[in-house]
Write an enzyme that holds these catalytic residues in place. Structure first.
Site, PDB file in Angstrom:
ATOM      1  N   SER A 161       9.777  -2.770  -1.323  1.00  0.00           N
ATOM      2  CA  SER A 161       8.889  -3.567  -0.490  1.00  0.00           C
ATOM      3  C   SER A 161       7.748  -2.741   0.097  1.00  0.00           C
ATOM      4  O   SER A 161       6.896  -2.230  -0.621  1.00  0.00           O
ATOM      5  CB  SER A 161       9.722  -4.258   0.595  1.00  0.00           C
ATOM      6  OG  SER A 161       8.976  -5.209   1.306  1.00  0.00           O
ATOM      7  N   ASP A 205      -2.401   4.118  -6.991  1.00  0.00           N
ATOM      8  CA  ASP A 205      -3.533   3.400  -7.578  1.00  0.00           C
ATOM      9  C   ASP A 205      -4.869   4.062  -7.244  1.00  0.00           C
ATOM     10  O   ASP A 205      -5.819   3.992  -8.029  1.00  0.00           O
ATOM     11  CB  ASP A 205      -3.545   1.945  -7.105  1.00  0.00           C
ATOM     12  CG  ASP A 205      -2.536   1.081  -7.858  1.00  0.00           C
ATOM     13  OD1 ASP A 205      -1.926   1.589  -8.817  1.00  0.00           O
ATOM     14  OD2 ASP A 205      -2.356  -0.094  -7.470  1.00  0.00           O
ATOM     15  N   LYS A 241      10.435  -4.783  -5.553  1.00  0.00           N
ATOM     16  CA  LYS A 241      10.389  -5.982  -4.717  1.00  0.00           C
ATOM     17  C   LYS A 241       8.931  -6.270  -4.358  1.00  0.00           C
ATOM     18  O   LYS A 241       8.357  -5.633  -3.479  1.00  0.00           O
ATOM     19  CB  LYS A 241      11.213  -5.812  -3.439  1.00  0.00           C
ATOM     20  CG  LYS A 241      11.193  -7.057  -2.539  1.00  0.00           C
ATOM     21  CD  LYS A 241      12.024  -6.856  -1.287  1.00  0.00           C
ATOM     22  CE  LYS A 241      12.009  -8.097  -0.410  1.00  0.00           C
ATOM     23  NZ  LYS A 241      10.700  -8.363   0.218  1.00  0.00           N
TER      24      LYS A 241
END
Length: 554
Positions: free
Chosen positions: A293, A304, A318
């Site tokens: 999460s 990223d 998740k």
């Protein structure tokens, strides 16, 4: 037989036609109608069961079972929170509660203190790991459940609670004053060499970002030039805290995560809103299969933007967002309302709960359906299965004897006895289990049950079963018996062979008695494979550059 009508036939036909016309306006797919209809059926069913069922029923319990079964059909994260569980839910989301500040649990069939939190009433009053609960206020709790004992210990701040515990052969009694307990999201931070700081982030409750910020600023004041952020085993929590943690290292105005759901009201884009503390310091983020999460948002966003090197193993996967919705009678429902997407555009949700097989089981996203995305530097990353590390480190495997000693609580019990006999030990980073202390432990084990089956012995047992099933056993019986003699384990020999890892388990157990949760973390760092991998990478800027470029090979 003739039917007798009290109304003229023409009126009855008119009524039927009118009803038909009305129902024709009600689309069979109209969800509001379906909801109303089935709620009426459900309420009628409960009333009739209460009236007719042969035994007395508890309507509240029956409805609760029905609600939970219904929600289980959706996903594991959508859950009903009755009024009586609201305090527990608030603890999970805020990290705050009124109590004595101790983790409790059941060991060897007895409820006891597993970890007092430093600076809170239980620790301040001298309660210790291993203290077994006998009485709370006037209530004998020797046969109570862990949750019952937890409930008795909790209460409004500034109220008193009497606690009686058994410690070895002694009985200890203390009067505690409950306090507002705020559990830190960062149980430990420190320098692991002259230039490298380390922050252990265990949760994303309220103030997680503030806890990380304070730790990082303190480390910077100590002169660190690189950072290890550890989110292994972190189950996640509040999304906003994840965004703010990323903002510590990413420039203002950058997208961190977006949520997309069925309703416009849950669609949102979360961007960094402040200037970062440090946008250049080399960072390694430690992840594993239990990082989930919000932990995945932090790790994924930093990956990223090619802002950090991720080390460890693929995360849980998740990518679902939950919203808490108030219901009647002070109950709530935590419901999945959206999926989140990190800066590259990928959703890392690993299981598709909307599609189930004939047995009702949800399935993972197949590799063939995973999509490619790119990081800022053009590195290829995939969706649909968690966050994959830039540098994989296999999990540490322990020998069966070590598992047995831990599972049977023998290392735990030895830790208790050692603590009762020794007032102090050196700092966690300096403490080690000497050969003399290890030999004391081996002697202490004599006469205690901790037998086990090794992996090879288990494989041989399986081979015998298959051989008997396929009628080959008589032909290989002598060979198998010979193999069994050769691989038959000796507990005494295993205590020598696996001495180093058993010593490590002993060290962490003993350190926990004196230095609590933060001490255990500090003591484990020296022999932590992922930490050492991070140190190696962070000390080599060329290696960092190689990993974070599109040409890097995984």
């Amino acid at each position: 037989m003739k039917l007798s009508f009290k109304k003229p036939l023409i009126l009855i036909l008119a009524s039927v036609l009118t009803a038909g016309m009305l129902f024709s306006f009600v689309n069979k797919n109209d969800k509001l109608f379906a909801i109303a209809k089935n709620l009426d059926i459900f309420a009628s069913l409960i009333r009739e069961l209460d009236s007719y069922y042969v035994d007395d029923i508890d309507p509240e319990e029956l409805v609760s079972v029905g609600i939970n079964a219904m929600l289980e059909e959706l996903d594991p994260y959508t859950e009903f929170i009755p009024e009586e569980n609201s305090d527990e839910f608030r603890l999970l989301t805020t990290g705050e509660y009124g109590g004595v500040g101790a983790l409790i649990g059941n060991r060897t069939g007895t409820n006891m203190i597993l970890m007092p939190y430093r600076g809170f009433p239980a620790q301040a009053a001298g309660l210790r790991i291993g203290d077994q609960f006998l009485k709370i206020d006037t209530v004998d709790v020797t046969k109570k459940s862990t949750s019952d004992i937890s409930g008795l210990l909790k209460g409004p701040a500034n109220t008193s609670v009497f606690v009686q515990v058994k410690r070895g052969e002694d009985t200890v009694e203390v009067n505690l004053t409950r306090r507002k307990i705020v559990i830190s999201n960062v149980p430990y931070y420190g320098k692991i060499d002259d230039q490298t700081g380390y922050i252990k982030l265990t949760d994303f409750t309220t103030n997680a970002a503030s806890d990380v910020r304070k730790a990082f600023l303190d480390l910077k004041s100590q002169g660190i030039t690189r950072l290890v952020l550890d989110v292994r085993d972190n189950p996640g929590g509040i999304l906003k805290e994840a965004v703010e943690i990323v903002n510590l290292f990413i420039p203002k105005g950058k997208e961190v995560v977006r949520t997309i759901g069925k309703l416009e009201s849950v669609n949102a884009v979360y961007k960094t809103t402040k200037s970062p503390i440090d946008k250049d310091i080399p960072i390694a983020v430690l992840i594993n299969e239990r990082s989930a999460s919000a932990a995945e948002i932090v790790a994924g966003a930093l990956q990223d933007y090619d802002r950090a090197v991720l080390i460890g193993r693929k995360t849980f996967g998740k990518g679902l967002v939950q919203t808490t919705v108030p219901l009647s009678y002070n109950s709530q429902v935590k419901v999945t309302t959206a999926k989140y997407y990190i800066p590259s555009g990928r959703c890392i949700q690993a299981i598709d709960y909307s599609k189930k097989d004939e047995n009702g089981n949800s399935s993972s996203v197949p590799d063939s359906l995973r999509n490619e995305f790119k990081t800022k530097n053009g590195r290829i990353v995939l969706d649909g299965a968690g966050i994959e590390p830039d540098k994989k480190v296999d999990p540490k495997l322990f020998a069966p004897i070590t598992y047995s000693l831990v599972a049977r609580n023998l290392i735990f019990e030895f830790g208790n006895e050692f603590f009762w006999q020794n007032e102090s030990i050196v700092a966690p980073s300096e403490f080690s289990v000497s050969d003399e202390l290890y030999n004391e432990f081996v002697t202490w084990l004599e006469g205690k049950e901790y037998d086990y089956t090794t992996y090879v012995e288990k494989s041989l047992d399986d081979l015998v079963k298959y051989a008997e099933r396929e009628k080959y056993f008589d032909e290989i019986k002598e060979t198998i018996e010979d193999l069994k003699k050769k691989v038959s384990h000796s507990k005494e020999q295993d205590l020598i062979t696996f001495k180093s890892e058993i010593k490590e388990a002993l060290k962490e157990e003993l350190v926990s008695r004196y230095y609590y949760q933060e001490g255990v973390v500090e003591a484990s760092l020296k022999n932590d494979t992922e930490v050492n991998t991070a140190l190696s990478i962070l000390s080599n800027q060329q290696e960092i550059n190689r990993i974070l470029t599109a040409s890097a090979k995984k």
